[in-house]
Motif scaffolding. Structure first.
Motif, PDB file in Angstrom:
ATOM      1  N   UNK A 113     -34.936 -16.401   8.309  1.00 18.11           N
ATOM      2  CA  UNK A 113     -35.943 -16.228   8.810  1.00 18.11           C
ATOM      3  C   UNK A 113     -37.266 -16.429   8.167  1.00 18.11           C
ATOM      4  N   UNK A 114     -36.948 -16.573   6.695  1.00 13.11           N
ATOM      5  CA  UNK A 114     -38.137 -16.994   6.014  1.00 13.11           C
ATOM      6  C   UNK A 114     -38.826 -18.086   6.391  1.00 13.11           C
ATOM      7  N   UNK A 169     -29.806 -16.007   1.985  1.00 16.32           N
ATOM      8  CA  UNK A 169     -30.781 -14.998   1.489  1.00 16.32           C
ATOM      9  C   UNK A 169     -32.155 -15.359   1.499  1.00 16.32           C
ATOM     10  N   UNK A 170     -33.002 -14.621   2.331  1.00 14.22           N
ATOM     11  CA  UNK A 170     -34.359 -14.933   2.406  1.00 14.22           C
ATOM     12  C   UNK A 170     -35.227 -14.966   1.387  1.00 14.22           C
ATOM     13  N   UNK A 171     -34.880 -13.965   0.591  1.00  8.57           N
ATOM     14  CA  UNK A 171     -35.984 -13.742  -0.535  1.00  8.57           C
ATOM     15  C   UNK A 171     -36.083 -15.039  -1.438  1.00  8.57           C
ATOM     16  N   UNK A 172     -35.057 -15.797  -1.847  1.00  6.98           N
ATOM     17  CA  UNK A 172     -35.010 -16.876  -2.388  1.00  6.98           C
ATOM     18  C   UNK A 172     -34.321 -18.045  -1.993  1.00  6.98           C
ATOM     19  N   UNK A 173     -33.824 -17.927  -0.807  1.00  2.00           N
ATOM     20  CA  UNK A 173     -33.344 -19.238   0.004  1.00  2.00           C
ATOM     21  C   UNK A 173     -31.894 -19.467  -0.464  1.00  2.00           C
ATOM     22  N   UNK A 174     -31.313 -18.760  -1.287  1.00  2.00           N
ATOM     23  CA  UNK A 174     -30.004 -19.023  -1.762  1.00  2.00           C
ATOM     24  C   UNK A 174     -28.796 -19.006  -0.562  1.00  2.00           C
ATOM     25  N   UNK A 234     -22.097 -12.183   5.192  1.00  2.00           N
ATOM     26  CA  UNK A 234     -23.586 -11.875   5.591  1.00  2.00           C
ATOM     27  C   UNK A 234     -24.474 -11.409   4.706  1.00  2.00           C
ATOM     28  N   UNK A 235     -25.846 -11.425   4.814  1.00  2.00           N
ATOM     29  CA  UNK A 235     -26.529 -11.035   3.438  1.00  2.00           C
ATOM     30  C   UNK A 235     -27.143  -9.591   3.982  1.00  2.00           C
ATOM     31  N   UNK A 236     -26.859  -8.626   3.324  1.00  2.00           N
ATOM     32  CA  UNK A 236     -27.590  -7.179   3.548  1.00  2.00           C
ATOM     33  C   UNK A 236     -28.937  -7.230   2.932  1.00  2.00           C
ATOM     34  N   UNK A 237     -30.138  -7.700   3.690  1.00  2.00           N
ATOM     35  CA  UNK A 237     -31.316  -7.965   3.081  1.00  2.00           C
ATOM     36  C   UNK A 237     -31.858  -6.594   2.588  1.00  2.00           C
ATOM     37  N   UNK A 238     -31.589  -5.682   3.146  1.00  2.14           N
ATOM     38  CA  UNK A 238     -32.182  -4.280   2.926  1.00  2.14           C
ATOM     39  C   UNK A 238     -31.722  -3.915   1.685  1.00  2.14           C
ATOM     40  N   UNK A 239     -30.382  -3.806   1.238  1.00  2.00           N
ATOM     41  CA  UNK A 239     -29.851  -3.461   0.033  1.00  2.00           C
ATOM     42  C   UNK A 239     -29.345  -4.471  -0.745  1.00  2.00           C
ATOM     43  N   UNK A 240     -29.815  -5.737  -0.504  1.00  2.00           N
ATOM     44  CA  UNK A 240     -29.430  -6.908  -1.653  1.00  2.00           C
ATOM     45  C   UNK A 240     -27.942  -7.157  -1.846  1.00  2.00           C
ATOM     46  N   UNK A 241     -27.277  -6.804  -0.840  1.00  2.00           N
ATOM     47  CA  UNK A 241     -25.805  -7.093  -0.973  1.00  2.00           C
ATOM     48  C   UNK A 241     -25.238  -7.934  -0.053  1.00  2.00           C
ATOM     49  N   UNK A 242     -23.841  -8.355  -0.294  1.00  2.00           N
ATOM     50  CA  UNK A 242     -23.245  -9.445   0.463  1.00  2.00           C
ATOM     51  C   UNK A 242     -22.292  -8.563   1.401  1.00  2.00           C
ATOM     52  N   UNK A 243     -22.173  -9.032   2.664  1.00  2.00           N
ATOM     53  CA  UNK A 243     -21.060  -8.413   3.471  1.00  2.00           C
ATOM     54  C   UNK A 243     -19.911  -9.427   3.605  1.00  2.00           C
ATOM     55  N   UNK A 244     -18.851  -9.190   3.222  1.00  2.00           N
ATOM     56  CA  UNK A 244     -17.611 -10.332   3.661  1.00  2.00           C
ATOM     57  C   UNK A 244     -16.565  -9.694   4.463  1.00  2.00           C
TER      58      UNK A 244
END
Length: 247
Positions: A68-69, A113-118, A155-165
């Protein structure tokens, strides 16, 4: 009280770093039989819209993500190390690249991951994720604690900065820190398959139900089935639609 006007320096910094003002949530799906179209489902309701993905039957689409970024779609293509980036509002291919050093056989899901595009791509043969930059430079391989085989979705949990697998059984989801350490686990009410999205605001999972003809199910963060949505989806991701983008 008057707010200070932006200085030339601040405007220049915005131009260098980029920014995006988030808007309403949109859910995006692709069907296995129509890889050339991304279907846009506004979460608040309303008409769906179609966006080009520039796919065809020869691409071998294996995974899909939305950032979304940048308002870009990412398509993971056969043999699994090839990425197509589509600029949604421009309706154009932004770039295509091959990830050097990535396994060259077997694809799978990916997430942005929107914050750095990784990008985070499921490893086709190991309990691990591949992390790359938005331009496809391999950063590292992340071993996933508590997994014995390749993941089915990410998926990326953008709220907590974790990865959902998503695990291979289609029911178990584990959350991991960036180094792969497991921090929690969820068991879904119903089995899902090969594509996972996570709404960090509502704390909800979206994924196609197994053997359902592509019906996307929505689960709460405890794995309870809340509702079903669109059908015919092989891949799903989501994110807020940016009102303003400056890059």
């Amino acid at each position: 009280m008057m707010m200070p006007r932006p200085t030339l320096l601040s405007v220049m910094l915005l131009g260098l770093t980029g920014c995006a003002t988030p808007g309403p949530l949109h859910v995006y799906t692709l069907g296995a039989g129509a890889p050339e179209i991304v279907r846009d489902h506004p979460a608040a309701g309303g008409d769906t819209h179609d966006w080009p993905a520039f796919g065809d039957g020869n691409d071998g689409l294996t995974g899909f993500a939305y950032d979304p970024y940048t308002d870009h779609f990412f398509l993971r293509l056969a043999p699994g190390s090839r990425i197509r980036v589509v600029d949604r509002p421009a309706r154009a291919i932004k770039r295509e690249f091959t990830i050097a050093g990535a396994p060259e056989s077997g694809g799978g899901d990916l997430a942005a991951r929107p914050r750095d595009g990784h990008l985070f791509l499921v490893h086709p043969s190991a309990p691990a994720l591949l992390e790359t930059t938005r331009l496809g430079k391999l950063v590292r391989t992340i071993p996933l604690e508590g997994m014995s085989g390749p993941p089915a979705g990410v998926a990326v949990d953008t709220g907590l900065g974790r990865l959902a697998v998503l695990h291979a059984d289609g029911r178990r989801i584990t959350f991991h820190e960036g180094d792969g350490a497991q921090v929690s686990a969820v068991q879904l009410d119903r089995a899902v398959t090969n594509s996972l999205a996570f709404d960090s605001e509502r704390r909800e999972f979206h994924a196609p139900l197994l053997d359902s003809g592509g019906t996307v199910a929505v689960f709460d963060e405890n794995g309870r089935l809340l509702r079903t949505a669109t059908s015919g989806a092989a891949f799903v991701d989501l994110g807020p639609r940016s009102f303003v983008r400056i890059f």
